[in-house]
Design an enzyme around this catalytic site. Structure first.
Site, PDB file in Angstrom:
ATOM      1  N   LYS A 124      45.152  36.547  45.541  1.00  0.00           N
ATOM      2  CA  LYS A 124      45.525  36.791  44.408  1.00  0.00           C
ATOM      3  C   LYS A 124      47.120  36.331  44.410  1.00  0.00           C
ATOM      4  O   LYS A 124      47.739  36.518  45.411  1.00  0.00           O
ATOM      5  CB  LYS A 124      45.447  38.225  44.108  1.00  0.00           C
ATOM      6  CG  LYS A 124      45.494  38.656  42.624  1.00  0.00           C
ATOM      7  CD  LYS A 124      44.286  38.548  41.904  1.00  0.00           C
ATOM      8  CE  LYS A 124      44.370  38.801  40.326  1.00  0.00           C
ATOM      9  NZ  LYS A 124      42.943  39.114  39.836  1.00  0.00           N
ATOM     10  N   ASP A 164      44.760  35.862  34.889  1.00  0.00           N
ATOM     11  CA  ASP A 164      44.207  37.313  34.986  1.00  0.00           C
ATOM     12  C   ASP A 164      45.342  37.883  34.065  1.00  0.00           C
ATOM     13  O   ASP A 164      45.892  36.883  33.054  1.00  0.00           O
ATOM     14  CB  ASP A 164      44.883  37.827  36.465  1.00  0.00           C
ATOM     15  CG  ASP A 164      44.583  39.116  36.722  1.00  0.00           C
ATOM     16  OD1 ASP A 164      43.452  39.572  36.905  1.00  0.00           O
ATOM     17  OD2 ASP A 164      45.330  40.173  36.472  1.00  0.00           O
TER      18      ASP A 164
END
Ligand code: NDP
Ligand code: 2IT
Length: 444
Positions: A124, A164
């Protein structure tokens, strides 16, 4: 392994990362029993090697705003685990982003990606850059400056970022453009790309659709379906929008959506036309959800979450820890039968306890929202074979993946009284595959 001791040690070594501690605690407490059935795991300290990311990159991003001011933000990429495939996971642009939040997300992503059955590790990244109120040109310059640092750490077989919070098709496009310029190669290194340059059909829809496919499977275990069910959705971004779309398609009713300023409650239901308005408002004009209430004359509650409204199903689709113990008790008291998480870790540990004690259907994000990264994985496959699949083909694969994840949860999470503990099921199933792969690859 003693989960409590491992956690204490991680807290001591990595203080001030509460979201990371929270995510680790949830996983360790549910896998402890299974882990301890395999003494070979502890011999190689598998648990710490699984909790601590392989590596973390941190960098300064410098960019110029429209007034000519020189601005700085922090950029990060957490490469958590690549035992089963290249690091894979989204990029978040939001003022709240810090290392602890990205570590929680990368940790969760590792188990989620394992559950998808596709060969993807977990990672991430992101920045504390807030796209809110920024011009299109500022967003482009920021994305380019961010990629100027990130590009050396990623690649189609190394690490494949995606979107995201705060990162959608526009931002992925700008980042891809800069990545391509720097590497002088056209590869599928980012997913969520535009359809014209290697993006997959159904990728924008995938997280929301996938969550509803998972919810359908859960409802089936109780002989229920979505027809006529009243749903509360939080958020009004990518995940929330396509969650709402699929609920409508299956005959459910959506009465709330929200953004970081508040929520709207429309007792008549957000129908197709009203959802189109929200999509235009959010994706094109980048407006506020309050404007919906002004247009359609319904209730708007500033500074609150939608969980106090009466409904059958709750679909948290905004951000972490947006649904606490009090909200959970309200939902249960109002007769909610299912909670399925589009967002990552939206329910606090206390809220999860309330749902599980009430024995309602409760699916954690790493199972229910895995459709997004699954179609990202399918985008990688299409890029590799240099072919594009039809909408129908991708959607069928997505459905089947969500069904498989549900089956894995049932297999590993069914308790003696028949209640399906989806948290345990998802964690154990996701963990076992990564653990076996790590064992086979030696101490690295
Ligand atoms: P978007 O940026 O498209 O939308 C986010 C939505 O949540 C917006 O409505 C935003 O409001 C709201 N929001 C964001 N932060 C906060 C906050 N701190 N408090 C209250 N509301 C907030 O993001 P996505 O829809 O892509 O992501 C939503 C969730 O789903 C996240 O948890 C993400 O990690 C998760 N997820 C996303 C996937 C994807 O493919 N995109 C895949 C799997 C999970 P505002 O407009 O005011 O900022
Ligand atoms: O949380 C997530 O699963 C995502 N943001 C999607 C990641 C991806 O690589 O598509």
């Amino acid at each position: 392994m003693n989960a409590a001791n491992v956690l204490e040690d991680l807290k001591r070594r990595f203080p001030n990362e509460p979201e990371y501690h929270q995510a680790v605690e949830e996983v360790l407490s549910t896998i402890e029993e299974e882990y301890n059935k395999h003494p070979e795991f502890d011999k190689v300290n598998l648990v710490e090697r699984l909790c601590i990311p392989d590596r973390v990159y941190q960098f300064r991003v410098t960019w110029v705003d429209d007034e000519g001011n020189i601005r700085t933000n922090m950029g990060y990429r957490v490469q958590h685990n690549n035992a089963i495939g290249p690091y894979k996971g989204g990029i978040r642009f939001h003022a709240s982003v810090n290392l602890g939040i990205l570590k929680f997300l990368a940790f969760e992503q590792t188990f989620k990606n394992s559950l998808t059955t596709l060969p993807m590790g977990g990672g991430k990244g992101g920045s504390d850059f807030s796209p809110r109120g920024k011009s299109n040109a500022e967003v482009m310059r920021f994305c380019q400056a961010f990629m100027l640092e990130l590009w050396r750490h990623i690649g189609p077989e190394t690490d494949v970022p995606a979107g995201d919070i705060g990162v959608g098709g526009r931002e992925v496009g700008y980042m891809f453009g800069m990545y391509k310029k720097l590497t002088r190669e056209f590869t599928g290194t980012l997913t969520g790309k535009g359809l014209e340059f290697g993006g997959s059909l159904i990728r924008p829809e995938a997280t929301g659709y996938g969550n509803i496919y998972f919810l359908q499977e859960m409802l089936k275990t109780r002989g229920e379906d979505l027809k006529g069910k009243v749903c509360l959705i939080s958020g009004s971004g990518n995940v929330a929008q396509y969650t709402a779309e699929k609920v409508l398609e299956l005959g459910g009713k959506v009465v709330t959506m929200s953004d970081s300023d508040g929520y709207i409650y429309d007792p008549d239901g957000i129908d197709r036309e009203k959802l189109d308005y929200i999509m235009e408002l959010k994706n094109l004009y980048r407006g506020r959800i309050r404007e919906y209430a002004e247009k359609y004359g319904c209730k708007y509650v500033a500074g609150a979450k939608p969980w106090g409204e009466k409904a059958d199903i709750a679909l948290p689709s905004a951000t972490q820890n947006e649904l606490n113990g009090d909200h959970a008790r309200q939902l249960v008291a109002n007769g909610v039968i299912a909670v399925s998480e589009g967002a990552n870790m939206p329910s606090t540990p206390e809220a999860i306890r309330v749902f599980q004690e009430a024995k309602i259907l409760y699916a954690p994000g790493k199972a229910a929202n895995a459709g997004g990264v699954s179609v990202s994985g399918l985008e990688m496959t299409q890029n590799s074979i240099k072919l594009g699949w039809t909408k129908e083909e991708v959607d069928e694969r997505l459905k089947s993946i969500m069904k498989n994840i549900h089956e894995a949860c049932v297999k590993y999470g069914t308790e003696p009284d028949g209640y399906i503990n989806y948290v345990k099921g998802a964690n154990v199933a996701g963990f076992m595959k990564v653990a076996k792969a790590m064992m086979a690859q030696g101490i690295v």
